[in-house]
Design a protein around this motif. Structure first.
Motif, PDB file in Angstrom:
ATOM      1  N   UNK A 192      23.746  77.328  23.068  1.00 47.51           N
ATOM      2  CA  UNK A 192      24.593  75.852  23.046  1.00 47.51           C
ATOM      3  C   UNK A 192      23.448  74.812  22.224  1.00 47.51           C
ATOM      4  N   UNK A 193      24.287  74.459  21.158  1.00 51.34           N
ATOM      5  CA  UNK A 193      23.837  73.359  20.177  1.00 51.34           C
ATOM      6  C   UNK A 193      23.792  72.067  21.029  1.00 51.34           C
ATOM      7  N   UNK A 194      22.723  71.302  21.002  1.00 52.62           N
ATOM      8  CA  UNK A 194      22.766  69.902  21.577  1.00 52.62           C
ATOM      9  C   UNK A 194      22.372  68.990  20.658  1.00 52.62           C
TER      10      UNK A 194
ATOM     11  N   UNK B 182      28.915  75.479  22.019  1.00 50.40           N
ATOM     12  CA  UNK B 182      28.483  76.705  22.028  1.00 50.40           C
ATOM     13  C   UNK B 182      28.558  77.329  20.772  1.00 50.40           C
ATOM     14  N   UNK B 183      27.360  78.264  20.535  1.00 45.28           N
ATOM     15  CA  UNK B 183      27.027  78.887  19.080  1.00 45.28           C
ATOM     16  C   UNK B 183      26.426  80.338  19.299  1.00 45.28           C
ATOM     17  N   UNK B 184      26.558  80.982  18.138  1.00 48.95           N
ATOM     18  CA  UNK B 184      26.027  82.514  18.195  1.00 48.95           C
ATOM     19  C   UNK B 184      24.682  82.082  17.402  1.00 48.95           C
ATOM     20  N   UNK B 185      23.573  81.596  17.907  1.00 47.87           N
ATOM     21  CA  UNK B 185      22.506  81.510  17.189  1.00 47.87           C
ATOM     22  C   UNK B 185      21.158  81.444  17.969  1.00 47.87           C
ATOM     23  N   UNK B 186      19.766  82.047  17.337  1.00 47.70           N
ATOM     24  CA  UNK B 186      18.887  81.912  18.150  1.00 47.70           C
ATOM     25  C   UNK B 186      18.190  80.424  18.432  1.00 47.70           C
TER      26      UNK B 186
ATOM     27  N   UNK C  36      37.351  68.334  20.121  1.00 49.07           N
ATOM     28  CA  UNK C  36      37.328  69.538  20.210  1.00 49.07           C
ATOM     29  C   UNK C  36      36.679  70.322  18.868  1.00 49.07           C
ATOM     30  N   UNK C  37      35.592  70.904  19.084  1.00 43.86           N
ATOM     31  CA  UNK C  37      34.802  71.596  18.174  1.00 43.86           C
ATOM     32  C   UNK C  37      34.527  72.864  18.487  1.00 43.86           C
ATOM     33  N   UNK C  38      35.782  73.938  18.177  1.00 45.30           N
ATOM     34  CA  UNK C  38      35.295  75.239  18.661  1.00 45.30           C
ATOM     35  C   UNK C  38      34.096  75.783  17.859  1.00 45.30           C
ATOM     36  N   UNK C  39      33.488  77.030  18.232  1.00 49.03           N
ATOM     37  CA  UNK C  39      32.378  77.645  17.538  1.00 49.03           C
ATOM     38  C   UNK C  39      32.875  78.323  16.180  1.00 49.03           C
ATOM     39  N   UNK C  40      34.007  78.705  16.187  1.00 49.64           N
ATOM     40  CA  UNK C  40      34.405  79.309  15.126  1.00 49.64           C
ATOM     41  C   UNK C  40      34.597  78.642  13.685  1.00 49.64           C
TER      42      UNK C  40
END
Length: 351
Positions: free
Chosen positions: A250-252, A259-263, A329-333
């Protein structure tokens, strides 16, 4: 026709580096735009191609032939300047004809060539006038016609629209686009205006402080900016960029959870205003409205996230007051991720 190669071209004045290691092949008939802020090296690069600046290192080739030591007049390039550079004592006809006289072109062909060039830029009714009797847009068209009449291998255009007002800029831009299609001549065009770059270019070179940041089609650069500088320079409005921290996918940041796909770790997240949307209640960004701008076809809503202004396009009928809470709304894609320190893009967008 002309293919231009810049092989590790550089320009230095003492310890100051104007252009660093510029390496690119410009295809025959390609319309290439050099884009960047003032002082980024784009005009210096063009002037080196024209022969108006010496190359400090590297080679410039036209159709496989090194031209570093050739005089500007021997490079078969025509340049259109921001300042028009017309002769005030000559009328439009003579201004357009001048390059033919200088180059010793057969005088019996002059009239046909001048009238053909003037017709292309719609100047037939102004051939008898002096530059002082013309508007800025008309003067710029004389400068274009003077370049066209030479039938050069390469057109070089240095911010040709920057002295025009907004409406003229749009119509002259359309004219240049149509001309480049008709003439099919290799063109290198310098601008700091990303809309000109996006609308005119086959490929764009984005520059910053003498260094190439990214080369690609307008679509590639818009959809996959190589770093935060390119992301913030391309697009109207520019991409929203927010500094924050990723933890557990999660990016905060202030007012933000996406929600993100990231370390895990510090990161910059970006998204385009037109890709996000208004949410009913629990969106990924919830903050008070900072400003509203009616654009005619849409309403631009901006909120403050940390030190950044974040904008989202809403329907033109949207109405609210400054200070009212709004949720996006900011979807991760739709999100772009960049390294916090270097600004470099992380991976590719998920599909």
């Amino acid at each position: 026709m002309a293919e231009i190669q810049l092989r590790n071209v550089g320009k230095r004045w003492g310890s100051f580096v104007g252009v660093h290691n510029f390496d690119l092949t410009i295809a025959d008939r390609e319309f290439l735009v050099l884009l960047g802020p003032s002082g980024c090296g784009k005009t210096t690069t063009m002037r080196m191609i024209a022969g108006l600046e010496d190359v400090t290192e590297g080679e410039i080739l036209v159709d496989g032939k090194v031209v570093n030591d050739l005089e500007p007049k021997d490079r078969d390039v025509a340049m259109v300047f921001q300042s028009y550079a017309l002769y005030p004592n000559m009328n439009v006809y003579e201004n357009i004809r001048f390059p033919l006289k200088v180059r010793g072109i057969d005088p019996t062909t002059h009239d046909d060539k001048v009238r053909s060039a003037s017709a292309m830029v719609e100047l037939d009714d102004f051939l008898h006038r002096k530059p002082a009797e013309l508007s800025g847009g008309q003067r710029q068209r004389v400068a274009l016609a003077r370049a066209i009449v030479r039938e050069p291998n390469v057109f070089l255009m240095d911010e040709p629209l920057s002295n025009l007002d907004a409406k003229l800029r749009v119509s002259t831009r359309a004219q240049i686009k149509n001309l480049s299609h008709e003439l099919a001549v290799t063109t290198i065009y310098v601008t700091h205006d990303q809309i000109e770059a996006m609308t005119l270019a086959d490929r764009v070179v984005v520059m910053k402080q003498g260094v190439v940041q990214q080369v690609g089609s307008p679509t590639e650069i818009y959809d996959r900016p190589a770093n935060t500088f390119v992301a913030s320079f391309i697009g109207s409005p520019a991409m929203n960029l927010m500094d924050g921290e990723v933890s557990g996918g999660v990016f905060r940041a202030e007012h933000v959870e996406i929600s993100v796909d990231a370390p895990d770790g510090p990161m910059t997240l970006g998204f385009r205003a037109e890709d996000a949307s208004l949410a009913e209640g629990n969106g990924q960004i919830t903050a008070p409205i900072y400003t509203l701008e009616l654009l005619g076809d849409a309403t631009m809503i901006s909120v403050r996230v940390g030190g950044a202004l974040v904008s989202v396009k809403a329907d033109k009928a949207f109405r609210a007051e400054i200070g009212e809470p709004v949720s996006f709304s900011v979807p991760k894609e739709i999100c772009h991720l960049f390294e916090a320190e270097s600004g470099a893009r992380i991976g590719e967008l998920p599909h």
